[in-house]
Design a protein around this motif. Structure first.
Motif, PDB file in Angstrom:
ATOM      1  N   ILE A 170     -18.001 -20.258  20.621  1.00 46.31           N
ATOM      2  CA  ILE A 170     -18.993 -20.247  21.702  1.00 46.31           C
ATOM      3  C   ILE A 170     -19.381 -18.801  22.010  1.00 46.31           C
ATOM      4  O   ILE A 170     -18.523 -17.921  22.102  1.00 46.31           O
ATOM      5  N   GLY A 193     -23.036 -23.077  20.649  1.00 45.57           N
ATOM      6  CA  GLY A 193     -21.752 -23.587  20.200  1.00 45.57           C
ATOM      7  C   GLY A 193     -21.851 -24.106  18.779  1.00 45.57           C
ATOM      8  O   GLY A 193     -22.852 -24.735  18.416  1.00 45.57           O
ATOM      9  N   LEU A 209     -27.072 -24.692  24.968  1.00 43.13           N
ATOM     10  CA  LEU A 209     -27.405 -24.964  26.369  1.00 43.13           C
ATOM     11  C   LEU A 209     -28.303 -23.838  26.862  1.00 43.13           C
ATOM     12  O   LEU A 209     -27.937 -22.665  26.770  1.00 43.13           O
ATOM     13  N   VAL A 226     -21.029 -26.661  27.079  1.00 38.57           N
ATOM     14  CA  VAL A 226     -21.154 -26.668  25.613  1.00 38.57           C
ATOM     15  C   VAL A 226     -19.901 -27.268  24.986  1.00 38.57           C
ATOM     16  O   VAL A 226     -19.974 -28.074  24.054  1.00 38.57           O
TER      17      VAL A 226
END
Length: 213
Positions: A6, A22, A66, A93
């Protein structure tokens, strides 16, 4: 075992969204991600990032981004810090990917604290164990985080280019340190009397533009 990386792009700019990327893969496929030649997205050319983005999507089990808009950031900053917003975003995420282990690029001066908060946030919403490895410069150390960095950066860059085309103006990188960005904001406020919705109104740079008006 499922492993995720991430990372975010766009935490600091005054213009545009923050994108949290991610990348999920099986542990045995980590070498395939590494062999793509991934690296910290800031060290790659835009063309190289785009090429790698397509390859990452092909080799990863799943990718997810996101996007947190400027207006969402402004609203959230009324009740939490930017680091807390980042923890929340990283957690969302992870909820989407649901790995067994996650490697994350810490968005806090204390990497261990960031990892602890992220683990707590995730386990509240997803009641299953998760191992979080939170480190500074993780996008340099772990290829799976490098891949997430590329996915996040390419997504944000695309949004910025779309925005420039839609308004017909080049505002530079969108970062407060960019003179082109600062001049764009000053001129916009002079012409319109207010800031556009693609700007983070809670940033000092934006507030100063309104004060100078």
């Amino acid at each position: 075992m499922k492993v995720a990386g991430i990372d975010e792009a766009g935490k600091g700019p005054v213009i545009g969204p923050m994108c949290i990327g991610g990348v999920l893969t099986d542990e045995e496929n980590l070498h395939s991600i590494k062999n793509l030649g991934v690296a910290d997205s800031k060290k790659l050319s835009p063309k190289r990032r785009e090429d790698l983005f397509l390859k990452i999507e092909k080799y990863a089990s799943k990718t997810f981004v996101l996007e947190i808009s400027p207006s969402q950031i402004d609203e959230l900053r009324k009740i939490m810090t930017m680091n807390e917003i980042t923890v929340m975003g990283f957690s969302k995420v992870l909820e989407n990917l649901q790995p067994d282990t996650a490697y994350v690029d810490a968005a806090d001066v204390k990497a261990e604290r960031f990892g602890k908060k992220l683990t707590e946030s995730y386990t509240v919403n997803v009641r299953k164990p998760l191992t979080v490895v939170s480190e500074h410069k993780a996008d340099d150390k772990y290829p799976i985080v490098s891949a997430a960095s590329i996915v996040a950066k390419v997504t944000r860059d695309r949004r910025i280019e779309e925005l420039k085309k839609s308004i017909g103006k080049d505002f530079g990188s969108g970062y407060p340190s960019d003179r082109k960005t600062k001049d764009f904001l000053d001129n916009w406020v002079k012409e319109n009397g207010s800031l556009p919705d693609f700007v983070r109104h809670s940033w000092k740079t934006a507030e100063q533009c309104l004060e100078n008006k």
